[in-house]
Scaffold this motif. Sequence first.
Motif, mmCIF file in Angstrom:
data_model
loop_
_atom_site.group_PDB
_atom_site.id
_atom_site.type_symbol
_atom_site.label_atom_id
_atom_site.label_comp_id
_atom_site.label_asym_id
_atom_site.label_seq_id
_atom_site.Cartn_x
_atom_site.Cartn_y
_atom_site.Cartn_z
ATOM 1 N N TYR A 47 -32.149 -9.985 -46.006
ATOM 2 C CA TYR A 47 -32.788 -11.263 -46.305
ATOM 3 C C TYR A 47 -34.202 -11.155 -46.862
ATOM 4 C CZ TYR A 47 -29.009 -13.298 -43.491
ATOM 5 O OH TYR A 47 -27.794 -13.678 -43.004
ATOM 6 N N THR A 48 -34.760 -9.951 -46.925
ATOM 7 C CA THR A 48 -36.167 -9.835 -47.302
ATOM 8 C C THR A 48 -36.391 -8.744 -48.351
ATOM 9 O OG1 THR A 48 -36.811 -8.156 -45.662
ATOM 10 C CG2 THR A 48 -36.793 -10.453 -44.935
ATOM 11 N N PRO B 57 -33.778 -17.251 -46.394
ATOM 12 C CA PRO B 57 -32.895 -17.404 -45.219
ATOM 13 C C PRO B 57 -31.494 -17.918 -45.580
ATOM 14 C CG PRO B 57 -34.999 -18.565 -44.936
ATOM 15 C CD PRO B 57 -34.824 -18.273 -46.398
ATOM 16 N N LEU B 58 -30.737 -17.094 -46.281
ATOM 17 C CA LEU B 58 -29.405 -17.488 -46.758
ATOM 18 C C LEU B 58 -28.345 -17.051 -45.756
ATOM 19 C CD1 LEU B 58 -29.934 -16.494 -50.494
ATOM 20 C CD2 LEU B 58 -29.808 -18.822 -49.583
ATOM 21 N N LYS C 40 -30.456 -6.061 -38.275
ATOM 22 C CA LYS C 40 -30.333 -4.859 -37.442
ATOM 23 C C LYS C 40 -28.876 -4.441 -37.302
ATOM 24 C CE LYS C 40 -34.515 -5.342 -34.608
ATOM 25 N NZ LYS C 40 -35.046 -5.653 -33.255
ATOM 26 N N GLN C 41 -28.009 -5.435 -37.019
ATOM 27 C CA GLN C 41 -26.591 -5.128 -36.890
ATOM 28 C C GLN C 41 -25.988 -4.762 -38.240
ATOM 29 O OE1 GLN C 41 -24.816 -4.914 -33.908
ATOM 30 N NE2 GLN C 41 -23.391 -3.930 -35.339
ATOM 31 N N ILE D 138 -35.799 -18.825 -36.903
ATOM 32 C CA ILE D 138 -35.095 -18.407 -38.119
ATOM 33 C C ILE D 138 -35.353 -16.932 -38.392
ATOM 34 C CG2 ILE D 138 -35.045 -18.664 -40.636
ATOM 35 C CD1 ILE D 138 -35.480 -21.678 -40.201
ATOM 36 N N LEU D 139 -36.612 -16.516 -38.297
ATOM 37 C CA LEU D 139 -36.914 -15.111 -38.547
ATOM 38 C C LEU D 139 -36.233 -14.189 -37.546
ATOM 39 C CD1 LEU D 139 -38.807 -16.013 -40.765
ATOM 40 C CD2 LEU D 139 -40.541 -14.468 -39.854
ATOM 41 N N LYS D 140 -36.154 -14.604 -36.287
ATOM 42 C CA LYS D 140 -35.459 -13.787 -35.291
ATOM 43 C C LYS D 140 -33.979 -13.676 -35.630
ATOM 44 C CE LYS D 140 -34.684 -13.165 -30.342
ATOM 45 N NZ LYS D 140 -33.260 -12.764 -30.525
#
Length: 672
Positions: free
Chosen positions: A74-75, A94-95, A278-279, A269-271
């Motif tokens: 996402y980044t 944030p898609l 991570k997954q 949202i960021l979390k």
Amino acid sequence: MKRLLQAYPLWIADPMFSIWSPSDELNGGDTMFWTRKTRKTFGLVRWHGRVYSFMGKLSGTDALMQESVSVTAYTTDYEFSCPEFRLKVSFVSPLTPDDLEILSCPVCYTQYEIIPKDGKIAEDFSISVVLDEGYCYEEADTVTGGVIPMNGYEAAYFSRNRNLVMSSSNDGYAADWGDTYIAGEEAWFIPTSSLNKFLEEGVTEYKHTDFERHYIMAVNRSAKGYFMTAFDDRISIFYFGEWLKGYFFKDGRTVLDALDFSREKHDAILKKLCDFDKQFKKDCDRIGKGYYLLACAAFRQSVGAHKLVENKKGEILFLSKECNSNGCIGTADITYPSMPLFLLYNPELVKGMLRGIFDFARMPIWEYDFAPHDIGTYPYCCGQVYGLDWSENKYNCGNTGGKGNAMFTHPMLYQRPAACKVYNYDYQMPVEECGNMIVATAAACVASGDFAIAEDNFDLLEKWVVYLEKFGLKPENQLCTDDFAGHLANNVNLAIKAIVGIESFGLLCEKMDRGDAEKYYALAADYAKQLRGMTGEGIMPLAYGQKDTYSLKYNILFDKLFGFDLFGDEMCEKEVDYYIAKNNRYGVPLDTRKSYTKSDWILWCAGLTSDAGKAEKLYAPILTYMAESPSRVAFGDWYDTETGKIEHFYNRTVQGGILVPLLKRSGIMKVK
């Protein structure tokens, strides 16, 4: 510093708001819209009276040294430095496929952190992001704008003065309408003279002028924080007579609500994005070396080249734009290659891709007994535009719409009676689209466990499988999705698609307790046996009877994923071995005729082998292509395997097919 991608995604929301950097250094050149047209954006840090730039090139500033760039799902993340401080900047889109509210909220973040090398923030410190008025139009015009006081922050906006919503539909064009926003601790709508004063003196002031270029700017004075960018298209999609706003706005919310939502939910949202990534990285690392980068390059692009809306029946529509191809909306042979990503993370979105084709196929103007190709040109769902009859007669002269004109909208084809006969049969894709629709419907139903969309459209699916039964084993000289080198009769890969389509219809019949399941399973098995009889035991040719040829047989994939395995492991491994032997520097060619390839199909082929090492040998050259291609565009899927140059096609949703190895590993498609 090693280059990773052809171009780096910055703010990606949908086909009408998609900003990229084509430069190795973010401050080494201008940012661009996905079409490659410049969208000047400046990132500035003021420190002890000196102005540094971290994004874009702006006279009167000093460029920070870029130390690194990396990407996640996402980044896109950068680090910069100068003698006084370090700067971390992260562009966040944030898609989220599994959260439709966040997915459809047209707000992106720019996260930042300043780290002083002496531990002290300068007294006159500020960080700002500036957007040039070119964001407002495709062809130069005057702009209007202003600043809106929000709850604890400010939002500046600008738009074209003559704001004609949805005034064009074409491929390589951005919106000539709508409103662009930038939000921060303070915000400004300013002319060039005021921007220059800010650079020279650190003073920001409002000054009205009709004769200068205008900008919107957000300024923060916190050492750590974020900005928000947003685009309000006002109306998103015309859907066969319905004017639809984006899904986030369907219940009356506004773009200001979207900004507030993104601010209030920022941490959550960021979390969510971080936890997903991570997954995602763990899963990708199990596939093979470098695969995570490849998957990240595909992720935001594939999701962000769609628009999510809801029709009056309360059904979601997830509509693709056929970017840098022909601009079609809701194209069946774009849905098919892109669906692995969405089957994995939200199969309801695949159903949202299919509904438009089902709806249009029931309209009188579509007289054929095979599936349509598309439902219009983005953002207008007004009826298939591919293969229109351009003949000169009084009934078809109106089909031309804006032929030869860059900015146009198509006529309302869906309203016409069947007698109009607006389509040229020679430019249709009968076997291709029937196979696409049946396989994609079966896949979406299996992945979701809900077969309602197949029940609701069983009559169409049945009509299309009959077409495959009649014409699929030995396709006529007709178009398919890969006919870049010309039409081809007896296309073996197309025949495989027909067989897998028939097999998929049998699967639907079985799961819905329809009586014809065994009939279609037997038919698919018989056709597969006949096909092998006509192609021999060696590498399957491009077309029946064409010795010493090959093509990528990616259409076998769902036969393997469903677990039927009509074509057998031995044959699939043999095909993959041959593809690896044919690899050029940037990948294996699509077929014998040319040296170009399609990156999405290479990953579909990687799904045919059970050997992870072989799969890596297929996809590894694509990583080299991304790092070395001279075509600095959004991730292009059709390119030359010897030169790395784009043939055509970039920013397309089809790159969702790059997630095939993850879909295969998940096992969620297995039914046999």
